[in-house]
Design a protein around this motif. Sequence first.
Motif, PDB file in Angstrom:
ATOM      1  N   LEU A   1      -8.896  -0.904  -4.084  1.00 53.56           N
ATOM      2  CA  LEU A   1      -7.974  -0.244  -3.166  1.00 53.56           C
ATOM      3  C   LEU A   1      -7.601   1.153  -3.662  1.00 53.56           C
ATOM      4  O   LEU A   1      -7.478   2.094  -2.871  1.00 53.56           O
TER       5      LEU A   1
ATOM      6  N   LEU B   1      -4.101   6.196   3.425  1.00 51.16           N
ATOM      7  CA  LEU B   1      -3.719   4.814   3.105  1.00 51.16           C
ATOM      8  C   LEU B   1      -4.318   3.802   4.076  1.00 51.16           C
ATOM      9  O   LEU B   1      -4.367   2.611   3.767  1.00 51.16           O
TER      10      LEU B   1
ATOM     11  N   HIS C   1      -6.513  -4.585   2.861  1.00 45.92           N
ATOM     12  CA  HIS C   1      -5.503  -5.496   2.329  1.00 45.92           C
ATOM     13  C   HIS C   1      -5.131  -6.552   3.370  1.00 45.92           C
ATOM     14  O   HIS C   1      -5.034  -7.742   3.069  1.00 45.92           O
TER      15      HIS C   1
ATOM     16  N   ARG D   1      -0.347   2.301  -3.658  1.00 40.31           N
ATOM     17  CA  ARG D   1      -1.396   3.299  -3.447  1.00 40.31           C
ATOM     18  C   ARG D   1      -0.843   4.560  -2.792  1.00 40.31           C
ATOM     19  O   ARG D   1      -1.507   5.590  -2.766  1.00 40.31           O
TER      20      ARG D   1
ATOM     21  N   ARG E   1      -8.451   4.618  -1.746  1.00 37.73           N
ATOM     22  CA  ARG E   1      -7.382   5.578  -1.414  1.00 37.73           C
ATOM     23  C   ARG E   1      -7.743   6.997  -1.904  1.00 37.73           C
ATOM     24  O   ARG E   1      -7.547   7.984  -1.195  1.00 37.73           O
TER      25      ARG E   1
ATOM     26  N   GLU F   1       0.834  -1.206   0.000  1.00 43.44           N
ATOM     27  CA  GLU F   1       0.000   0.000   0.000  1.00 43.44           C
ATOM     28  C   GLU F   1       0.864   1.248   0.000  1.00 43.44           C
ATOM     29  O   GLU F   1       0.574   2.225  -0.693  1.00 43.44           O
TER      30      GLU F   1
END
Length: 252
Positions: A222, A232, A239, A178, A226, A174
């Motif tokens: 995801l 996050l 996740h 992201r 975000r 992440e």
Amino acid sequence: MLPLDDDLPGKKPCIQCGTLIALDGKFCNQCGARQSAQNANAPVNSWGLLQQAGLFFGIDIIVCVLGQFVEALKTFSFFLFSDIVMAISAVLFFSLNWKENKSLLKWHNFSWQKLAAYCAIAMAAQVLVHYSVDWLNLVVYSKDEDYVQHLNGSFAGGLLVVFFTAIAPAIFEELGYRGYLLQTLLKIADKEQAVYITSFLFAIIHMSFLSLFWLIPFALFLGFVRIKENTLWYGVFFHFCFNLTACIFELL
């Protein structure tokens, strides 16, 4: 005469050809012209950002390819080494623009109800994935099954499986994809384009063609979480819960 923005909810005309594009669009889908008027006070080195993003992805894809296709490297030691390299890479690249990226580590408008909902969706999604594709031998990381399966059978081994399969990926993937990568692409592409590109690259590093049909929707979800939440942390927990559910299936 071009229509006024006020008459085009969610749309604006391209500054060059007049084609209607998204309000946050940085490039015209028709003529490709950069909508520089909206960023006149903040010039962006697009090529430099692309090179930087390419270096980040290149590091990840190299260690993944080596671990997948070089027989001598299909060991737990190299798996551990590759995870460390990718984790360090995610932290370093995320830190390159710390002043901007650190805001993603804040939990804006935290809600226990929302967190619980995201976690429930993640666990339900993993159950669906597990039972619908069990015959394809798909879990969150097919490579993890090979490298850490021998850790099963003990409490300490189970903790290591959870760490390598659920905790570490939830944090560092992440942070890298992201966090750093999506935030970088948002400077040179529309939100949708940035999310789609990031999701596709995220799916590629898992080195499983058969997994793409669920990895891409997983990454898209995801990415949009975000963008929507501007943090996050909801994605990290989503996740984690998704991967943890996979661990439970493997350990039971």
